[in-house]
Motif scaffolding. Structure first.
Motif, PDB file in Angstrom:
ATOM      1  N   ALA A 195      49.406  36.075  35.018  1.00 51.30           N
ATOM      2  CA  ALA A 195      48.927  34.932  34.237  1.00 51.30           C
ATOM      3  C   ALA A 195      48.739  35.345  32.778  1.00 51.30           C
ATOM      4  CB  ALA A 195      47.610  34.406  34.815  1.00 51.30           C
ATOM      5  N   ALA A 196      48.203  36.557  32.572  1.00 51.06           N
ATOM      6  CA  ALA A 196      47.979  37.032  31.200  1.00 51.06           C
ATOM      7  C   ALA A 196      49.300  37.175  30.448  1.00 51.06           C
ATOM      8  CB  ALA A 196      47.238  38.366  31.223  1.00 51.06           C
ATOM      9  N   VAL A 213      41.329  38.062  31.607  1.00 52.60           N
ATOM     10  CA  VAL A 213      41.511  38.139  33.061  1.00 52.60           C
ATOM     11  C   VAL A 213      40.756  39.335  33.670  1.00 52.60           C
ATOM     12  CG1 VAL A 213      43.718  36.922  33.038  1.00 52.60           C
ATOM     13  CG2 VAL A 213      43.696  39.406  32.814  1.00 52.60           C
ATOM     14  N   ASP A 214      39.807  39.874  32.899  1.00 48.06           N
ATOM     15  CA  ASP A 214      38.945  40.962  33.376  1.00 48.06           C
ATOM     16  C   ASP A 214      39.718  42.159  33.917  1.00 48.06           C
ATOM     17  OD1 ASP A 214      36.632  39.748  32.640  1.00 48.06           O
ATOM     18  OD2 ASP A 214      36.110  39.002  34.641  1.00 48.06           O
ATOM     19  N   ARG A 238      38.413  33.803  42.919  1.00 46.64           N
ATOM     20  CA  ARG A 238      38.287  34.557  41.684  1.00 46.64           C
ATOM     21  C   ARG A 238      39.327  34.091  40.666  1.00 46.64           C
ATOM     22  NH1 ARG A 238      37.414  40.684  40.617  1.00 46.64           N
ATOM     23  NH2 ARG A 238      36.565  40.415  38.549  1.00 46.64           N
ATOM     24  N   LEU A 239      40.555  33.893  41.153  1.00 49.36           N
ATOM     25  CA  LEU A 239      41.640  33.451  40.282  1.00 49.36           C
ATOM     26  C   LEU A 239      41.333  32.088  39.659  1.00 49.36           C
ATOM     27  CD1 LEU A 239      44.165  35.067  39.681  1.00 49.36           C
ATOM     28  CD2 LEU A 239      45.394  33.740  41.384  1.00 49.36           C
ATOM     29  N   TYR A 288      39.609  32.240  36.395  1.00 50.21           N
ATOM     30  CA  TYR A 288      40.434  32.566  35.236  1.00 50.21           C
ATOM     31  C   TYR A 288      41.242  31.368  34.783  1.00 50.21           C
ATOM     32  CZ  TYR A 288      38.886  37.130  36.538  1.00 50.21           C
ATOM     33  OH  TYR A 288      38.078  38.190  36.857  1.00 50.21           O
ATOM     34  N   LYS A 299      48.300  38.860  40.192  1.00 52.81           N
ATOM     35  CA  LYS A 299      48.443  37.471  39.748  1.00 52.81           C
ATOM     36  C   LYS A 299      47.722  37.249  38.422  1.00 52.81           C
ATOM     37  CE  LYS A 299      50.811  35.268  42.951  1.00 52.81           C
ATOM     38  NZ  LYS A 299      52.029  34.500  42.614  1.00 52.81           N
ATOM     39  N   ARG A 300      46.572  37.888  38.275  1.00 50.78           N
ATOM     40  CA  ARG A 300      45.826  37.750  37.026  1.00 50.78           C
ATOM     41  C   ARG A 300      46.609  38.340  35.861  1.00 50.78           C
ATOM     42  NH1 ARG A 300      40.744  40.270  39.701  1.00 50.78           N
ATOM     43  NH2 ARG A 300      40.141  41.062  37.655  1.00 50.78           N
ATOM     44  N   GLY A 327      45.586  39.774  44.081  1.00 47.09           N
ATOM     45  CA  GLY A 327      44.887  38.921  43.120  1.00 47.09           C
ATOM     46  C   GLY A 327      44.961  39.476  41.700  1.00 47.09           C
ATOM     47  N   MET A 328      44.826  40.789  41.592  1.00 43.97           N
ATOM     48  CA  MET A 328      44.885  41.410  40.258  1.00 43.97           C
ATOM     49  C   MET A 328      46.274  41.263  39.653  1.00 43.97           C
ATOM     50  SD  MET A 328      42.753  44.828  41.192  1.00 43.97           S
ATOM     51  CE  MET A 328      42.674  45.729  39.643  1.00 43.97           C
ATOM     52  N   THR A 379      48.238  30.909  43.938  1.00 45.82           N
ATOM     53  CA  THR A 379      47.348  31.607  44.879  1.00 45.82           C
ATOM     54  C   THR A 379      47.895  31.658  46.289  1.00 45.82           C
ATOM     55  OG1 THR A 379      46.093  29.625  45.475  1.00 45.82           O
ATOM     56  CG2 THR A 379      45.343  30.862  43.544  1.00 45.82           C
TER      57      THR A 379
END
Lengths: 322, 74
Positions: A201-202, A178-179, A228-229, A232, A197-198, A194-195, A218
């Motif tokens: 998700a991870a 997820v960068d 962006r999401l 991923y 959420k990433r 957004g971060m 989202t």
């Protein structure tokens, strides 16, 4: 330093988190309602289950109903099948029954009637097995804002029982997916929506579930973060993970999903690939912008009605079936 | 003009969905002129999922509008 935090107070926080999620089905609103299956349903679902086993089915649902104690049918006869590896989408407005349906699949709500088999396990008899093989990203993020990205994933590893020796590799792999590797040591509270959420998700992927539920992942994000999401989510799906996504955004469903079900009032009113659904609309669309007020259009429309066999809005679903 | 068309009112005018939409676009424009209506924009396109949703429900799925209303059960 990290270890000391891991075993201190926040660790219990994470467990409480997960427990809350898992215990929800104890207070199932359906307990007052008995099953309402008709005898015919049994033979049909047996057949489905046996053929599904050979086709490697992630989710197999036959005539699922969920009626709340007040008599509201939140899910009203859903039958569907999601093969492994598919990116499947539930599309519909709030209150349509998307989240309720997913909660049944995730064993957080008990069905009133119908058959639901997830990853080969029955939701009623083997809920534990299902929970071990699914990831669930709820609408509300479950990350701890006071912890760093890395700590959040590490705690999720602990909560899901990832073997100690594998945790560091798993954390690194997921941060990379997820960068968030560059901000691994930053507290989640400093992250953008957004971060977060990433990261969320991870954390849902730490136990390498073959099936992941993304419930409106989202909603509330700006278009850029949303885009962006999506990337991923595609990556997760490319790893072979089956994804069931719910969304209110048509573009999101169009961009991501192999197949879609449109849900309204607890029922699937249309399903197919995005391309199939668009074909069923029938032909092409002429958009005409007109000068003048609504009344003129209305007048023109009423004149047209006599020459057109169908006019909008139609009271019933009018998509041709596949 | 159209064998089997679906017409929807939009914010700025109307949209017509039909198998023969492309062939009859010009006829439609002429019909508008004859009806004394001024066309300020015209576009022929493939259907989107918005159109799918509109066809199913007779209403658009406006996420922003939906956002504002909290779902009772969700």
């Amino acid at each position: 330093m990290l270890t000391s935090i891991v075993i201190s107070e926040p660790a219990s926080k994470v467990e409480v988190h997960r427990c809350t999620v898992y215990c929800t089905n104890m207070s199932s609103p359906t307990s007052d309602d008995g099953p309402r299956e008709s005898p015919d349903d049994y033979g049909a679902s047996e057949q489905r289950a046996s053929s599904a086993a050979t086709e490697r089915t992630a989710i197999d649902v036959d005539d699922l109903e969920l009626v709340y104690a007040d008599g509201t049918a939140a899910v009203d006869g859903v039958t569907m099948r999601i093969p492994e590896g598919e990116f499947f989408g539930f599309l519909g407005p709030n209150g349509a029954g998307k989240t309720t349906t997913i909660k049944v699949f995730a064993t957080l709500l008990s069905p009133t009637s119908g058959e639901v088999v997830v990853n080969g396990f029955d939701v009623r008899s083997e809920p534990r097995k299902i929970r071990e093989t699914i990831g669930y990203m709820a609408q509300e993020t479950s990350i701890d804002p006071e912890l760093t990205a890395e700590e959040n994933i590490r705690f999720a590893c602990e909560a899901y029982g990832v073997p100690r020796g594998e945790r560091s590799d798993r954390v690194a792999e997921l941060l990379d997916l997820v960068d968030l590797g560059d901000v691994a040591d930053k507290r989640a509270e400093e992250f953008s929506g957004g971060m977060k959420k990433r990261l969320d998700a991870a954390t849902a992927l730490v136990h390498r579930p073959p099936l992941v539920f993304l419930d409106e992942p989202t909603t509330g994000l700006d278009p850029k973060a949303r885009n962006r999401l999506w990337e991923y989510f595609r990556r997760i799906n490319d790893r072979g993970t089956t994804i069931l996504l719910t969304t209110q955004y048509l573009e999101e469903a169009d961009q991501l999903c192999d197949r879609l079900a449109v849900i309204l009032d607890g029922t699937i009113v249309a399903d197919g690939t995005p391309a199939e659904l668009k074909r069923r609309v029938g032909g092409e669309v002429l958009d005409v912008e007109l000068e003048g007020g609504e009344s003129e259009h209305a007048e023109w429309k009423s004149q047209r009605k006599s020459t057109c066999s169908r006019t909008q809005p139609s009271p019933k679903p009018r998509l041709a079936s596949a | 003009m159209f064998e089997d068309a679906a017409i929807a009112e939009t914010e700025t005018g109307i949209s017509v969905t039909a198998e023969t939409a492309r062939q009859h676009g010009t006829d439609l424009l002429v019909a508008f002129r004859d009806a004394g209506l001024t066309v300020t924009g015209f576009n022929v396109r493939a259907p989107t999922l918005d159109d799918v949703f509109l066809a199913i429900t007779g209403d658009e799925l406006d996420a922003d509008q939906v956002d504002a209303q909290e779902g009772v059960r969700n």
